[in-house]
Design a protein around this motif. Structure first.
Motif, PDB file in Angstrom:
ATOM      1  N   GLY A  83      -4.996  10.136  -6.090  1.00 11.52           N
ATOM      2  CA  GLY A  83      -5.881   9.000  -6.614  1.00 11.52           C
ATOM      3  C   GLY A  83      -5.675   7.993  -6.385  1.00 11.52           C
ATOM      4  N   GLN A  84      -4.682   7.407  -5.695  1.00 12.22           N
ATOM      5  CA  GLN A  84      -4.053   6.162  -5.406  1.00 12.22           C
ATOM      6  C   GLN A  84      -4.378   5.929  -4.047  1.00 12.22           C
ATOM      7  OE1 GLN A  84      -2.967   3.781  -7.570  1.00 12.22           O
ATOM      8  NE2 GLN A  84      -3.267   5.108  -9.033  1.00 12.22           N
ATOM      9  N   ASN A  85      -4.467   4.398  -3.623  1.00 17.43           N
ATOM     10  CA  ASN A  85      -4.647   4.205  -2.026  1.00 17.43           C
ATOM     11  C   ASN A  85      -3.621   2.859  -1.810  1.00 17.43           C
ATOM     12  OD1 ASN A  85      -5.792   2.063  -3.577  1.00 17.43           O
ATOM     13  ND2 ASN A  85      -7.929   2.593  -3.096  1.00 17.43           N
ATOM     14  N   PHE A  86      -3.568   2.839  -0.535  1.00 15.33           N
ATOM     15  CA  PHE A  86      -2.320   1.779  -0.156  1.00 15.33           C
ATOM     16  C   PHE A  86      -2.754   1.211   1.125  1.00 15.33           C
ATOM     17  CE2 PHE A  86      -0.907   5.638   1.747  1.00 15.33           C
ATOM     18  CZ  PHE A  86      -0.375   5.434   2.856  1.00 15.33           C
ATOM     19  N   VAL A  87      -2.308  -0.037   1.210  1.00 11.34           N
ATOM     20  CA  VAL A  87      -2.358  -0.671   2.721  1.00 11.34           C
ATOM     21  C   VAL A  87      -0.867  -1.006   2.869  1.00 11.34           C
ATOM     22  CG1 VAL A  87      -2.724  -2.817   3.760  1.00 11.34           C
ATOM     23  CG2 VAL A  87      -4.527  -1.774   2.314  1.00 11.34           C
ATOM     24  N   VAL A  88      -0.414  -0.859   4.206  1.00 19.28           N
ATOM     25  CA  VAL A  88       0.798  -1.174   4.620  1.00 19.28           C
ATOM     26  C   VAL A  88       0.680  -2.538   5.520  1.00 19.28           C
ATOM     27  CG1 VAL A  88       2.729  -0.218   6.347  1.00 19.28           C
ATOM     28  CG2 VAL A  88       1.566   1.364   4.931  1.00 19.28           C
ATOM     29  N   ILE A  89       1.681  -3.108   5.402  1.00 25.29           N
ATOM     30  CA  ILE A  89       1.915  -4.599   5.967  1.00 25.29           C
ATOM     31  C   ILE A  89       3.149  -4.513   6.665  1.00 25.29           C
ATOM     32  CG2 ILE A  89       1.723  -7.202   5.852  1.00 25.29           C
ATOM     33  CD1 ILE A  89      -0.053  -6.669   3.304  1.00 25.29           C
ATOM     34  N   THR A  90       3.316  -4.976   8.005  1.00 20.42           N
ATOM     35  CA  THR A  90       4.661  -4.948   8.680  1.00 20.42           C
ATOM     36  C   THR A  90       4.855  -6.372   8.891  1.00 20.42           C
ATOM     37  OG1 THR A  90       3.421  -4.454  10.954  1.00 20.42           O
ATOM     38  CG2 THR A  90       4.286  -2.512   9.833  1.00 20.42           C
ATOM     39  N   VAL A  91       6.166  -6.678   9.152  1.00 21.95           N
ATOM     40  CA  VAL A  91       6.704  -8.209   9.102  1.00 21.95           C
ATOM     41  C   VAL A  91       7.343  -8.137  10.501  1.00 21.95           C
ATOM     42  CG1 VAL A  91       7.798 -10.093   8.165  1.00 21.95           C
ATOM     43  CG2 VAL A  91       6.444  -8.273   6.588  1.00 21.95           C
ATOM     44  N   GLY A  92       6.759  -9.064  11.494  1.00 13.04           N
ATOM     45  CA  GLY A  92       7.446  -9.466  12.613  1.00 13.04           C
ATOM     46  C   GLY A  92       7.351  -8.065  13.661  1.00 13.04           C
ATOM     47  N   PHE A 205       0.921  -1.749  -2.336  1.00 15.45           N
ATOM     48  CA  PHE A 205       1.097  -2.244  -1.097  1.00 15.45           C
ATOM     49  C   PHE A 205       2.281  -2.067  -0.698  1.00 15.45           C
ATOM     50  CE2 PHE A 205      -2.557  -4.412  -2.487  1.00 15.45           C
ATOM     51  CZ  PHE A 205      -3.440  -4.749  -1.492  1.00 15.45           C
ATOM     52  N   VAL A 206       2.732  -1.710   0.496  1.00 11.04           N
ATOM     53  CA  VAL A 206       4.126  -1.636   1.313  1.00 11.04           C
ATOM     54  C   VAL A 206       4.420  -2.496   2.479  1.00 11.04           C
ATOM     55  CG1 VAL A 206       5.964   0.118   2.203  1.00 11.04           C
ATOM     56  CG2 VAL A 206       4.257   0.939   0.474  1.00 11.04           C
ATOM     57  N   VAL A 238       3.490  -3.663  -5.388  1.00 10.68           N
ATOM     58  CA  VAL A 238       4.173  -4.095  -4.190  1.00 10.68           C
ATOM     59  C   VAL A 238       5.435  -3.710  -4.032  1.00 10.68           C
ATOM     60  CG1 VAL A 238       4.828  -6.189  -2.716  1.00 10.68           C
ATOM     61  CG2 VAL A 238       2.647  -6.283  -4.375  1.00 10.68           C
ATOM     62  N   VAL A 239       5.818  -3.132  -3.005  1.00 10.35           N
ATOM     63  CA  VAL A 239       7.354  -2.658  -2.716  1.00 10.35           C
ATOM     64  C   VAL A 239       7.344  -3.200  -1.256  1.00 10.35           C
ATOM     65  CG1 VAL A 239       8.943  -0.540  -2.144  1.00 10.35           C
ATOM     66  CG2 VAL A 239       7.229  -0.455  -4.026  1.00 10.35           C
ATOM     67  N   ILE A 240       8.744  -3.840  -1.083  1.00  8.44           N
ATOM     68  CA  ILE A 240       9.179  -4.040   0.388  1.00  8.44           C
ATOM     69  C   ILE A 240       9.859  -3.234   0.544  1.00  8.44           C
ATOM     70  CG2 ILE A 240      10.443  -5.915   1.615  1.00  8.44           C
ATOM     71  CD1 ILE A 240       9.633  -7.819  -0.279  1.00  8.44           C
ATOM     72  N   ALA A 241       9.818  -2.604   1.890  1.00  2.00           N
ATOM     73  CA  ALA A 241      10.650  -1.287   2.433  1.00  2.00           C
ATOM     74  C   ALA A 241      11.325  -1.687   3.664  1.00  2.00           C
ATOM     75  CB  ALA A 241       9.921   0.086   2.576  1.00  2.00           C
ATOM     76  N   GLY A 242      12.539  -1.430   3.930  1.00  2.00           N
ATOM     77  CA  GLY A 242      13.098  -1.641   5.314  1.00  2.00           C
ATOM     78  C   GLY A 242      14.389  -1.243   5.511  1.00  2.00           C
ATOM     79  N   ASP A 243      14.966  -1.589   6.550  1.00  2.00           N
ATOM     80  CA  ASP A 243      16.498  -0.842   6.676  1.00  2.00           C
ATOM     81  C   ASP A 243      17.801  -1.647   5.979  1.00  2.00           C
ATOM     82  OD1 ASP A 243      16.445  -3.237   8.451  1.00  2.00           O
ATOM     83  OD2 ASP A 243      16.245  -1.935  10.117  1.00  2.00           O
ATOM     84  N   LEU A 244      18.937  -1.138   6.133  1.00  2.00           N
ATOM     85  CA  LEU A 244      19.812  -1.993   5.629  1.00  2.00           C
ATOM     86  C   LEU A 244      19.944  -3.383   6.074  1.00  2.00           C
ATOM     87  CD1 LEU A 244      22.972   0.628   5.215  1.00  2.00           C
ATOM     88  CD2 LEU A 244      21.785  -1.071   3.231  1.00  2.00           C
ATOM     89  N   ASP A 245      19.767  -3.451   7.505  1.00  2.77           N
ATOM     90  CA  ASP A 245      19.903  -4.919   8.079  1.00  2.77           C
ATOM     91  C   ASP A 245      18.953  -5.886   7.442  1.00  2.77           C
ATOM     92  OD1 ASP A 245      21.748  -4.061   9.835  1.00  2.77           O
ATOM     93  OD2 ASP A 245      20.473  -3.700  11.339  1.00  2.77           O
ATOM     94  N   SER A 246      17.884  -5.572   6.907  1.00  5.61           N
ATOM     95  CA  SER A 246      17.025  -6.279   6.184  1.00  5.61           C
ATOM     96  C   SER A 246      17.374  -6.823   4.837  1.00  5.61           C
ATOM     97  CB  SER A 246      15.652  -5.804   5.909  1.00  5.61           C
ATOM     98  OG  SER A 246      15.651  -4.660   5.345  1.00  5.61           O
ATOM     99  N   ALA A 247      18.501  -6.044   4.342  1.00  2.86           N
ATOM    100  CA  ALA A 247      18.972  -6.356   2.974  1.00  2.86           C
ATOM    101  C   ALA A 247      20.252  -7.168   3.061  1.00  2.86           C
ATOM    102  CB  ALA A 247      19.533  -4.988   2.321  1.00  2.86           C
ATOM    103  N   GLY A 248      20.599  -7.630   4.372  1.00  2.00           N
ATOM    104  CA  GLY A 248      21.762  -8.251   4.734  1.00  2.00           C
ATOM    105  C   GLY A 248      21.448  -9.924   4.978  1.00  2.00           C
ATOM    106  N   TRP A 283       7.969   6.502  -5.314  1.00  2.00           N
ATOM    107  CA  TRP A 283       8.584   6.422  -6.746  1.00  2.00           C
ATOM    108  C   TRP A 283       8.562   5.127  -7.217  1.00  2.00           C
ATOM    109  CZ3 TRP A 283      13.079  10.557  -7.554  1.00  2.00           C
ATOM    110  CH2 TRP A 283      12.563  11.937  -7.421  1.00  2.00           C
ATOM    111  N   ALA A 284       8.853   3.968  -6.492  1.00  2.00           N
ATOM    112  CA  ALA A 284       9.021   2.734  -6.754  1.00  2.00           C
ATOM    113  C   ALA A 284       7.579   2.155  -7.174  1.00  2.00           C
ATOM    114  CB  ALA A 284       9.863   1.954  -5.595  1.00  2.00           C
ATOM    115  N   LEU A 285       6.638   2.696  -6.256  1.00  2.00           N
ATOM    116  CA  LEU A 285       5.299   2.096  -6.492  1.00  2.00           C
ATOM    117  C   LEU A 285       4.756   2.730  -7.846  1.00  2.00           C
ATOM    118  CD1 LEU A 285       3.588   2.800  -2.854  1.00  2.00           C
ATOM    119  CD2 LEU A 285       4.009   0.718  -4.167  1.00  2.00           C
TER     120      LEU A 285
END
Length: 309
Positions: A83-92, A205-206, A238-248, A283-285
């Motif tokens: 029943g939920q909906n979402f939009v994905v936004i990629t950065v760069g 939103f992710v 809102v959840v920001i999702a990425g790889d380990l490098d994006s947390a560095g 789960w974070a959403l």
């Protein structure tokens, strides 16, 4: 009287004895050193083989765990976002389809509908584009849109996009024509692309990121975080999702975790390339919908698993 020649012969004999002693002693010493070095080399080779075997074993365990995660991930999220909906936004430009698409598929497995995908180009956060972006966003916005009185392009543009993209609870979303006009205008500036055939407002939103932001990283991350905060303030999860490098260093996730306001209202996941990380995004959403924000992933400061629905 002792002949001078006798002294010369005696001195020569002494020096010959000393030289012979040095040669014999060095030969004996060298033999011990060489044997010791050969023994050390043999031990190091054995240690190297042992470490190689351990690394190979750990890699096999990781592969087995990844396969297990992939096998059970769908069952862990199935129906949790029905029943939920979402939009994905990629950065760069560093975000690939290989990183983005599995996140979309996992959310769809959870029962959510993908109502659109947007990619922000590097120009979106480029300080040299800020004046042009600010002029567009603040000049004649669609009817009913209230934008912040600010000279910060990221804040004003983020608020404009949030007004277009967030489906208000109990309210009416912006008309499709207004959404199309705003997105087309920003697309004409070269700061974003609409990657889906259609885009309608959503509640979730992710924001997908990878690696470090280009220079100047601080300004660029601030511009994207302003959008994330605007989506949250408009009522989106809102959840920001990425790889380990994006947390560095210079990564968007690192910037969000370090920002007090962002970290208290936006969740981050730094293991998005893995099945378990994609479960964490879903789960974070859900946790965001319950008013809980967190940082999830593989770093010491992270929670390894988002709250279980």
């Amino acid at each position: 009287m002792i002949d001078f020649k006798y002294h010369v012969v005696s001195l020569i004999a002494v020096f010959l004895a000393i030289a012979l002693g040095i040669i014999i002693g060095t030969t004996a010493l060298n033999g011990g050193i060489v044997n010791n070095l050969q023994s050390n080399v043999s031990e190091l080779r054995a240690d190297k083989r042992d470490l190689e075997n351990r690394v190979n074993g750990l890699n096999t365990q990781i592969e087995n765990n990844s396969e297990f995660d992939a096998a059970v991930a769908g069952q862990l999220v199935e129906g949790t976002l029905t029943g939920q909906n979402f939009v994905v936004i990629t950065v760069g430009s560093s975000v690939t389809a290989e990183l983005r698409d599995p996140v979309i598929q996992m959310l769809q497995t959870a029962g959510a509908s993908n109502t659109g995908s947007i990619s922000l180009t590097d120009a979106y956060s480029d300080p040299e584009q800020a004046d042009q972006l600010l002029n567009y966003a603040s000049n004649d916005p669609p009817p009913g849109i209230s934008l912040p009185e600010s000279s910060n392009a990221g804040e004003v543009t983020g608020a404009l996009l949030a007004a277009m993209l967030v489906a208000p609870q109990g309210g009416t979303a912006q008309p499709a024509a207004s959404i199309q006009t705003v997105l087309s205008g920003l697309g004409g500036l070269g700061v974003l692309n609409v990657d889906s055939t259609d885009l309608t407002p959503a509640s979730n939103f992710v924001i997908v990121t990878s690696g470090a932001a280009p220079s100047p990283a601080g300004d660029r991350n601030d511009a994207v975080l302003a959008l994330a905060m605007a989506l949250d303030e408009a009522g989106g999860r809102v959840v920001i999702a990425g790889d380990l490098d994006s947390a560095g260093k210079d990564g968007l996730i690192a910037a969000s975790n370090a920002d007090a306001a962002a970290s208290s209202s936006i969740s981050t996941v730094n293991t998005a390339p893995t099945a378990s990380g994609q479960v964490n995004v879903a789960w974070a959403l859900i946790a965001e919908g319950n008013g809980t924000s967190g940082r999830y992933g593989a770093l010491a400061e992270d929670e390894p698993i988002a709250p279980t629905p």
